[in-house]
Design an enzyme around this catalytic site. Structure first.
Site, PDB file in Angstrom:
ATOM      1  N   TYR A 150       0.794  -1.260   0.009  1.00 20.64           N
ATOM      2  CA  TYR A 150      -0.197  -0.028   0.049  1.00 20.64           C
ATOM      3  C   TYR A 150       0.727   1.426   0.016  1.00 20.64           C
ATOM      4  CZ  TYR A 150      -4.006   3.154   1.174  1.00 20.64           C
ATOM      5  OH  TYR A 150      -4.836   4.012   1.066  1.00 20.64           O
ATOM      6  N   LYS A 201       1.605   4.229  -3.242  1.00 19.94           N
ATOM      7  CA  LYS A 201       0.833   5.530  -2.967  1.00 19.94           C
ATOM      8  C   LYS A 201       2.070   6.475  -3.121  1.00 19.94           C
ATOM      9  CE  LYS A 201      -3.641   4.715  -2.189  1.00 19.94           C
ATOM     10  NZ  LYS A 201      -4.320   5.161  -3.053  1.00 19.94           N
TER      11      LYS A 201
END
Ligand code: NAI
Length: 259
Positions: free
Chosen positions: A153, A157
């Site tokens: 994750y 990002k």
């Protein structure tokens, strides 16, 4: 009244069936923009499109499949082209890095990163041809602060932040702006498990200088501004919308006598 100047524009919102996506769709439609709602299924986007009216379009598209993205872009183009793309669809799977499986790692990157790039290519083609357009990418504070036990994750990002800056550089001369919006803690279906328990919710609120968890509308308001001509000289930037969460680090360090 029309300070944002979004009336009559066409905005594509990915992940439009989710918490932030629905707020984005409502916010753009509320400003008189025509919206195209993209999500994996039509389950939540079709009723939303019907509610929003103004020729809103719901499109089923799996953003991990390049052919789906091409088809979706073709469908929106046949309806008159795209002025604004909000890349927002994202996935989060728990798991520490010592045991994240290659399949989970690739799946998260294919939606959170490659999906953003392919959507920018597909929906940006018409923008480049017309010499005008805006990209807003929903990233996360997890792109600049490592978020533990969340597999790919944070890495996905962080990569979005650079993808957006590179797009800003490459497409600036073509009249296209690209910025990221980095939410902090927002209560949505993606994060709902963290708010089921009151104690956890209160501890989360206490971490935020503004002492509240964000609503999806908090994100949508900032996205409207970034997408609007009011931000026409803003490109390659990351706007952190976190109630001050990322300013909290030094406050966590024990310092006797400095209560
Ligand atoms: P959500 O889970 O409510 O919505 C995400 C939407 O993306 C869902 O409707 C889902 O069906 C769609 N989606 C997922 N994979 C897809 C695929 N392969 N193809 C098409 N659609 C797909 O999540 P939420 O909270 O609204 O998140 C939106 C964005 O905001 C995400 O990029 C997330 O990483 C980011 N974000 C959210 C935060 C939060 O606290 N909720 C904090 C920071 C960033």
């Amino acid at each position: 009244m029309n300070w944002l100047g979004l009336e009559g524009k066409t905005a594509v919102v990915t992940g439009a069936g989710g918490g932030i996506g629905q707020a984005l769709a409502r916010a753009f439609a509320g400003q008189g923009a025509r919206v195209a709602l993209i999500d994996r299924t039509l389950e939540r986007t079709q009723p939303l499109a019907a509610e929003l009216g103004n020729d809103a379009l719901a499109i089923a598209c799996d953003l991990s499949r390049p052919e789906d993205i091409e088809a979706a872009a073709g469908q929106v183009d046949r309806h008159g082209g795209v002025d604004i793309l909000v890349n927002n669809a994202g996935v989060l799977r728990p798991g520490p890095l010592d045991s994240v499986s290659p399949a989970d790692w690739s799946m998260m990157l294919s939606v959170n990163l490659t999906g953003y790039m392919l959507a920018a290519q597909a929906f940006g083609k018409g923008m480049v041809a017309r010499g005008a357009g805006v990209l807003v990418h929903v990233a996360s504070v997890a792109g600049s602060e490592p978020q533990p036990a969340s597999g790919a994750y944070s890495a996905s990002k962080a990569a979005i932040l650079m993808l957006s800056r590179q797009l800003a550089y490459e497409w600036g001369p073509k009249g296209i702006r690209s910025n990221t919006l980095s939410p902090g803690l927002v209560r949505t279906p993606l994060s709902e498990a963290f708010y089921a328990d009151d104690t956890t919710r209160q501890r989360r609120e206490a971490m935020v200088p503004l002492r509240r968890i964000a609503t999806p509308d908090d994100m949508a308001d900032v996205a409207l501004f970034l997408a609007s001509p009011r931000a026409s000289y803003v490109t390659g930037q990351d706007v952190v919308v976190d109630g001050g969460l990322t300013q909290s680090l030094m406050g966590l360090v024990p310092r006797p006598g400095y209560a």
